[in-house]
Design an enzyme around this catalytic site. Structure first.
Site, PDB file in Angstrom:
ATOM      1  N   CYS A   2      36.126 -49.899 -13.678  1.00 18.36           N
ATOM      2  CA  CYS A   2      37.380 -49.711 -14.393  1.00 18.36           C
ATOM      3  C   CYS A   2      37.596 -48.222 -14.593  1.00 18.36           C
ATOM      4  O   CYS A   2      36.711 -47.409 -14.329  1.00 18.36           O
ATOM      5  CB  CYS A   2      37.340 -50.410 -15.760  1.00 18.36           C
ATOM      6  SG  CYS A   2      37.008 -52.185 -15.689  1.00 18.36           S
ATOM      7  N   ARG A  27      40.575 -47.485  -9.390  1.00 16.35           N
ATOM      8  CA  ARG A  27      39.364 -48.056  -9.973  1.00 16.35           C
ATOM      9  C   ARG A  27      39.595 -49.458 -10.534  1.00 16.35           C
ATOM     10  O   ARG A  27      38.632 -50.123 -10.929  1.00 16.35           O
ATOM     11  CB  ARG A  27      38.835 -47.150 -11.089  1.00 16.35           C
ATOM     12  CG  ARG A  27      38.399 -45.777 -10.623  1.00 16.35           C
ATOM     13  CD  ARG A  27      37.864 -44.947 -11.777  1.00 16.35           C
ATOM     14  NE  ARG A  27      36.663 -45.524 -12.358  1.00 16.35           N
ATOM     15  CZ  ARG A  27      35.436 -45.298 -11.914  1.00 16.35           C
ATOM     16  NH1 ARG A  27      35.240 -44.519 -10.873  1.00 16.35           N
ATOM     17  NH2 ARG A  27      34.403 -45.863 -12.506  1.00 16.35           N
ATOM     18  N   TRP A  74      39.364 -53.553 -13.831  1.00 14.49           N
ATOM     19  CA  TRP A  74      38.891 -54.393 -12.735  1.00 14.49           C
ATOM     20  C   TRP A  74      38.037 -55.464 -13.398  1.00 14.49           C
ATOM     21  O   TRP A  74      36.948 -55.192 -13.885  1.00 14.49           O
ATOM     22  CB  TRP A  74      38.078 -53.566 -11.738  1.00 14.49           C
ATOM     23  CG  TRP A  74      37.534 -54.349 -10.587  1.00 14.49           C
ATOM     24  CD1 TRP A  74      36.280 -54.865 -10.460  1.00 14.49           C
ATOM     25  CD2 TRP A  74      38.223 -54.718  -9.386  1.00 14.49           C
ATOM     26  NE1 TRP A  74      36.146 -55.519  -9.262  1.00 14.49           N
ATOM     27  CE2 TRP A  74      37.317 -55.441  -8.586  1.00 14.49           C
ATOM     28  CE3 TRP A  74      39.515 -54.498  -8.907  1.00 14.49           C
ATOM     29  CZ2 TRP A  74      37.663 -55.940  -7.335  1.00 14.49           C
ATOM     30  CZ3 TRP A  74      39.855 -54.993  -7.671  1.00 14.49           C
ATOM     31  CH2 TRP A  74      38.940 -55.706  -6.903  1.00 14.49           C
ATOM     32  N   ASN A  98      34.143 -49.092 -19.444  1.00 14.72           N
ATOM     33  CA  ASN A  98      33.881 -49.354 -18.029  1.00 14.72           C
ATOM     34  C   ASN A  98      32.414 -49.711 -17.896  1.00 14.72           C
ATOM     35  O   ASN A  98      31.548 -48.947 -18.337  1.00 14.72           O
ATOM     36  CB  ASN A  98      34.207 -48.105 -17.190  1.00 14.72           C
ATOM     37  CG  ASN A  98      33.680 -48.213 -15.767  1.00 14.72           C
ATOM     38  OD1 ASN A  98      33.719 -49.274 -15.162  1.00 14.72           O
ATOM     39  ND2 ASN A  98      33.178 -47.112 -15.235  1.00 14.72           N
ATOM     40  N   GLY A  99      32.106 -50.861 -17.297  1.00 20.22           N
ATOM     41  CA  GLY A  99      30.714 -51.260 -17.120  1.00 20.22           C
ATOM     42  C   GLY A  99      30.509 -52.718 -17.445  1.00 20.22           C
ATOM     43  O   GLY A  99      31.460 -53.495 -17.544  1.00 20.22           O
ATOM     44  N   GLU A 479      28.441 -56.381  13.189  1.00 19.59           N
ATOM     45  CA  GLU A 479      29.172 -55.608  12.193  1.00 19.59           C
ATOM     46  C   GLU A 479      29.224 -54.129  12.569  1.00 19.59           C
ATOM     47  O   GLU A 479      30.267 -53.470  12.396  1.00 19.59           O
ATOM     48  CB  GLU A 479      28.518 -55.788  10.814  1.00 19.59           C
ATOM     49  CG  GLU A 479      29.114 -54.955   9.695  1.00 19.59           C
ATOM     50  CD  GLU A 479      30.567 -55.258   9.395  1.00 19.59           C
ATOM     51  OE1 GLU A 479      31.199 -54.441   8.694  1.00 19.59           O
ATOM     52  OE2 GLU A 479      31.091 -56.299   9.854  1.00 19.59           O
ATOM     53  N   LYS A 483      32.694 -52.050  13.109  1.00 17.47           N
ATOM     54  CA  LYS A 483      33.059 -50.831  12.393  1.00 17.47           C
ATOM     55  C   LYS A 483      33.512 -49.743  13.364  1.00 17.47           C
ATOM     56  O   LYS A 483      34.495 -49.048  13.125  1.00 17.47           O
ATOM     57  CB  LYS A 483      31.882 -50.319  11.557  1.00 17.47           C
ATOM     58  CG  LYS A 483      31.662 -51.060  10.282  1.00 17.47           C
ATOM     59  CD  LYS A 483      32.795 -50.824   9.300  1.00 17.47           C
ATOM     60  CE  LYS A 483      32.975 -52.013   8.377  1.00 17.47           C
ATOM     61  NZ  LYS A 483      33.570 -53.193   8.986  1.00 17.47           N
ATOM     62  N   GLU A 486      36.963 -50.670  14.813  1.00 14.46           N
ATOM     63  CA  GLU A 486      38.044 -50.633  13.832  1.00 14.46           C
ATOM     64  C   GLU A 486      38.571 -49.228  13.597  1.00 14.46           C
ATOM     65  O   GLU A 486      39.791 -49.016  13.518  1.00 14.46           O
ATOM     66  CB  GLU A 486      37.548 -51.190  12.485  1.00 14.46           C
ATOM     67  CG  GLU A 486      37.433 -52.691  12.406  1.00 14.46           C
ATOM     68  CD  GLU A 486      36.945 -53.137  11.053  1.00 14.46           C
ATOM     69  OE1 GLU A 486      37.555 -54.046  10.482  1.00 14.46           O
ATOM     70  OE2 GLU A 486      35.955 -52.580  10.548  1.00 14.46           O
ATOM     71  N   HIS A 502      21.338 -61.676  30.016  1.00  5.37           N
ATOM     72  CA  HIS A 502      22.223 -62.732  30.493  1.00  5.37           C
ATOM     73  C   HIS A 502      23.647 -62.220  30.708  1.00  5.37           C
ATOM     74  O   HIS A 502      24.610 -62.972  30.522  1.00  5.37           O
ATOM     75  CB  HIS A 502      22.219 -63.909  29.517  1.00  5.37           C
ATOM     76  CG  HIS A 502      20.875 -64.558  29.387  1.00  5.37           C
ATOM     77  ND1 HIS A 502      20.431 -65.535  30.250  1.00  5.37           N
ATOM     78  CD2 HIS A 502      19.863 -64.339  28.513  1.00  5.37           C
ATOM     79  CE1 HIS A 502      19.206 -65.908  29.903  1.00  5.37           C
ATOM     80  NE2 HIS A 502      18.845 -65.195  28.844  1.00  5.37           N
ATOM     81  N   LYS A 601      44.366 -54.485   4.981  1.00  4.56           N
ATOM     82  CA  LYS A 601      43.203 -54.757   4.137  1.00  4.56           C
ATOM     83  C   LYS A 601      43.033 -56.250   3.882  1.00  4.56           C
ATOM     84  O   LYS A 601      41.927 -56.761   3.861  1.00  4.56           O
ATOM     85  CB  LYS A 601      43.352 -54.013   2.804  1.00  4.56           C
ATOM     86  CG  LYS A 601      42.109 -54.076   1.919  1.00  4.56           C
ATOM     87  CD  LYS A 601      40.930 -53.388   2.576  1.00  4.56           C
ATOM     88  CE  LYS A 601      39.676 -53.482   1.748  1.00  4.56           C
ATOM     89  NZ  LYS A 601      38.498 -52.998   2.461  1.00  4.56           N
TER      90      LYS A 601
END
Length: 606
Positions: A2, A27, A74, A98-99, A479, A483, A486, A502, A601
């Site tokens: 946050c 945030r 958040w 925040n936390g 992955e 990356k 992308e 193969h 996104k």
């Protein structure tokens, strides 16, 4: 994650707070609020949704004053509602935080026994009650905050104001950022640098276990034990845009480096290192009745699900399949009431994943989601959700969301193993201890960033890459290749290393680098064989190896070193250098790293 801000000075605090929150909205954007002291009284404005909603509320119901605190949220505890929005007020004390307060439940129960009435579902509200209780016992605001933080366990940056002392703000920090900005006859507190730049460029970065009290006349810093702290301010020369990125060139790089904290926040409060126990709030799905698991997801989340398959089958010993959500509901899967479907989505709004979940619910399966956004469509649709705590991810290419998904899958698989009795207490303790050590090992991996950047300069001009992995690291090869595709637009493919002979081996020459994921696990000898096969055909190898490795290091053209860890957690560690490599190659190619072409996104259409 946050954002908090607090201001005292000669300016209109409402204007400063709203401008500061605007700089911190990356945030969190579930809800926001401000509390301002005027004529010895706290006035509050809060709103659900993005900051523009709060600004509209303030226009509708104006307030003013020269001291106040603000918050952009958040959600971690409690849904995104106005009641759960910060600031929280009790007895003339307003708090923003925040936390995560880990022991908020026993503290809340203690306060309720004393007669406290709670208005929200948040962990933060206990702070306003604790501080208020201490003030009633005769303490000033600074000492009341000091007494309160000694009682709480967890992570926090907080700021508090009180009607009893309407000229000051008190802040405290433990494992969450808190910055003091010092101006002329004014001072400001913030979670991050962007929010202070319109007030001052003189900043002091508080350390864990420190408190600060600010007034128009200046600031005093002390430890939780009361010892005075003297620290000269630093001059901040960042541009406002760079400040939002924390000094990093791109949001993606910032988010890569946030992964130790994001992983910690995801498991914090859920695991007990001493006993190996895992606590999942309000989980009531009968684990022992489950005979089959499907994991459904898209893109990077699908790669996380592939790792999850290994974890569930090893810890829980139940057949687990992983499906692309876009294909799942078109193949008439075998689903009944003994089936569990785990859906994974960073945003919780992925259209294909949502459609798959709705279909399996219609067929009677139990549903779980792993998601980063509380109260998203996916979390509302599933029976139960395990939230990751990556915080907002601005870069389109997923980094910290991916590693927190892997962390959540590890926790969930361990829970199922323990709950079913198929994983012993001894094994559970050892596996949790490995998890607790993981953030430090991620930090050690991030220390390799300069060496990886140098490696990128050697390879960025090439047009094709192959990534190879075996077992639980095969999805990381997928992955890593994703990356690179992308954000750099270089063609890259990930393969299970045993499949190289193969077909893909036909592609290998001096212009086709092969990235080989080769930790010291059971598949290590086989990976050495793959390296020899590449060398024999004139190919170049980049090997990801554990610290202290000799054999693979001697065979590879270039190496990236990663700390040794449990094989079950190695995918998280191996993902990090591949993110860094892709990032630096993309930067060298001059692409738009944070917003690569043709991508979004959140994919909200099928």
């Amino acid at each position: 994650m946050c954002g908090i801000v607090g201001y005292v000075g000669t300016r209109d605090s409402v204007e400063v707070l709203l401008e500061g929150l605007k700089k911190l909205e990356y945030r969190g954007y579930d809800s926001s609020g401000i509390a301002v002291l005027k004529d010895g009284k706290v006035e509050l404005r809060r709103s659900v949704g993005k900051l523009e909603k709060l600004s509209a509320e303030v226009l509708k119901k104006p307030l003013d004053g020269n001291i106040g605190i603000g918050h952009t949220r958040w959600a971690t505890h409690g849904r995104p509602t106005e009641q759960n929005a910060h600031p929280h007020i009790e007895g003339g004390v307003a708090v923003v935080h925040n936390g995560i307060i880990e022991n908020y439940i026993p503290l809340k129960e203690e306060l309720q026994r004393e007669g406290a009435k709670f208005k929200s579902e948040t962990d933060t509200e206990i702070l306003s009650h604790l501080i208020c209780r201490e003030i009633k016992q005769g303490k000033d605001l600074q000492e009341a905050v000091r007494a309160a933080v000694r009682l709480v366990k967890g992570t926090y940056a907080l700021a508090a104001i009180s009607e009893h002392e309407p000229d000051k703000i008190v802040g405290a920090r433990m494992e969450c950022p808190l910055i003091l900005g010092i101006g002329r006859h004014e001072a400001i507190l913030s979670s991050d640098i962007p929010a202070i730049l319109n007030v001052t460029r003189q900043a002091v970065f508080l350390k864990d276990g420190e408190m600060v009290t600010i007034t128009r006349d200046g600031a005093t810093i002390s430890t939780f034990d009361g010892a005075e702290v003297k620290r000269a301010p630093s001059s901040i020369n960042w541009s406002p845009i760079m400040a939002e990125k924390g000094g990093y060139r791109h949001f993606m790089l910032k988010e890569i480096f946030e992964q130790p904290r994001a992983v910690t926040d995801t498991f914090r409060g859920l695991v007990r290192e001493e006993s190996g126990d895992i606590y999942l709030n309000k989980f009531d799905i009968p684990v022992k009745d489950i005979e089959r698991i499907y994991i459904v997801a898209c893109g990077t989340s699908w790669h996380a699900g592939l790792v999850g398959k290994f974890l569930f089958e090893e810890f829980f010993r139940v057949p687990t399949e992983v499906d692309l959500a876009s294909e799942f509901r078109y193949r008439n899967p075998l689903i009944d009431k003994k089936t569990l479907v785990i859906s994974i989505s960073q945003s919780g709004e992925t259209a294909d994943t949502l459609a798959a979940v709705k279909e399996v619910k219609r067929r009677g399966a139990a549903t779980i989601s792993i998601c980063n956004v509380m109260e998203s469509s996916l979390t509302r649709e599933t029976d139960w959700s395990l939230m990751t705590h990556a915080g907002p991810e601005i870069g389109v290419a997923s980094t910290k969301a991916f590693t927190t998904q892997l962390t959540a899958l590890y926790i969930l698989a361990l829970f199922f193993g323990r709950a079913s009795g198929r994983l012993s207490n001894e094994a559970g303790v050892a596996l949790i201890q490995e998890l607790v050590k993981l953030p430090k090992k991620i930090e050690m991996t991030l220390d390799q960033a300069p060496a990886i950047e140098a490696l990128a300069k050697k390879y960025f001009h090439l047009r094709d890459f192959i990534y190879l992995g075996r077992g639980v690291n095969y999805p990381i090869a997928l992955e890593g290749a994703l990356k690179l595709k992308e954000i750099s637009y270089i063609h890259a493919e990930g393969y299970a290393a045993g499949e190289m002979k193969h077909g893909p081996i036909a592609l290998i020459d001096e212009n086709m680098p092969v990235v080989i994921i080769a930790p010291k696990d059971l598949s290590y000898p086989k990976m050495l064989g793959n390296m020899e096969e590449v060398k024999a055909r004139g190919g170049r190898t980049i090997a990801l190896v554990n610290d202290g490795d000799i054999e693979a290091s001697q065979k590879a053209d270039d190496i990236i070193r990663v700390p040794a860890a449990s094989s079950h957690l190695m995918p998280i560690l191996m993902a990090v250098p591949l993110q860094i490599l892709a990032y630096h190659i993309a930067v060298l190619k001059g692409t738009d790293v944070d917003q690569p072409r043709n991508l979004a996104k959140s994919v909200t259409v099928e």
